[in-house]
Design a protein around this motif. Structure first.
Motif, PDB file in Angstrom:
ATOM      1  N   TYR B  49       0.900  -1.077  -0.216  1.00  0.00           N
ATOM      2  CA  TYR B  49      -0.015  -0.063  -0.094  1.00  0.00           C
ATOM      3  C   TYR B  49       0.889   1.185   0.316  1.00  0.00           C
ATOM      4  N   LYS B  52      -2.192   4.692   1.729  1.00  0.00           N
ATOM      5  CA  LYS B  52      -3.473   3.954   1.616  1.00  0.00           C
ATOM      6  C   LYS B  52      -3.991   3.201   0.418  1.00  0.00           C
ATOM      7  N   SER B  68      -6.053  -0.668   5.110  1.00  0.00           N
ATOM      8  CA  SER B  68      -4.896   0.520   5.337  1.00  0.00           C
ATOM      9  C   SER B  68      -5.796   1.649   5.712  1.00  0.00           C
ATOM     10  N   LEU B  74      -1.402  -1.017   8.414  1.00  0.00           N
ATOM     11  CA  LEU B  74      -1.941  -1.935   7.210  1.00  0.00           C
ATOM     12  C   LEU B  74      -2.054  -3.514   8.009  1.00  0.00           C
TER      13      LEU B  74
END
Lengths: 115, 118
Positions: B49, B52, B68, B74
């Motif tokens: 990620y 996000k 996330s 995460l």
């Protein structure tokens, strides 16, 4: 896709001696990062040393140094004056330089230090 | 002042259960990863990620779902656990710029979560 190969599943060395761990990789990229990570029995992944492909000078961190041969796509780790605390799994890893990129790992080499 | 932390460190559960592993980093990094280390110690990326947003999703069964909530966290949720899911799961983070800058791209790992499915 990039691949990383560590051909030595296990290595051992006498305390205070020098040992070299081998790593080869395959890529079509001209710029990239290479790393060696250490994983002791605690399983924590610890970064040992890094090398940028555009740098001709081999990286050195105290007793750890690398022999980076870009044309041969070889990236070996030399540990000098081996200590008992160096016993661990060692992983070679490749990473593309641009943006957020994954690490591609080799299979690992288990290093034993004999007192 | 742990840089990348994971909870729990050990997780033992039965087949068919649903479980979550949480990861937090206090390094201010904008990219986070999940890696799986199998019984032969081989490490492979699962997800990544960036701010996000999911950017890497390697052929992982859809029983695995990362989430996330913000760039410092995460989490990994696993549904209908199978015996083959037993492994060590590592969270990592990095600060990624646009090229070959010093320390950019170095990934810092959490302590790992050993998942055992019985």
């Amino acid at each position: 896709a990039q691949t990383v190969t560590q051909s030595q599943p296990e290595m051992s060395v006498q305390e205070a001696e020098t040992v070299t761990l081998s790593c080869t990789y395959d890529t079509s990229e001209s710029d990239y990062y290479l790393f060696w990570y250490k994983q002791p029995p605690s399983r924590q992944m610890i970064l040992v040393i890094r090398q940028e492909a555009y740098k001709q000078q081999n990286a050195t961190e105290n007793r750890f140094s690398v022999n980076f041969q870009k044309a041969a796509k070889s990236f070996s780790l030399k540990i000098s004056d081996s200590q008992l605390g160096d016993a661990a799994m060692y992983f070679c890893a490749y990473r593309s330089p641009w943006g957020a990129q994954k690490l591609v790992f080799g299979q690992g080499t288990r290093l034993t230090i004999n007192p | 002042d742990t840089a990348v932390s994971q909870t729990p460190k050990y997780l033992v559960t039965q087949m068919g259960n649903d479980k979550s592993i949480k990861c937090e980093q206090n390094l201010g990094h904008d990219t986070m990863y999940w890696y799986k280390q199998d019984s032969k110690k081989f490490l492979k990326i699962m997800f990544s990620y960036n701010n996000k947003e999911l950017i890497i999703n390697e052929t992982v069964p859809n029983r695995f779902s990362p989430k996330s909530p913000d760039k410092a966290h995460l989490n990994l949720h696993i549904n209908s656990l199978e015996l083959g899911d037993s492994a060590v799961y590592f969270c990592a983070s990095s600060q990624d710029g646009g090229g070959l800058e010093d320390r950019v791209g170095e990934q810092y790992f959490g302590p790992g979560t050993r998942l055992t499915v019985t």
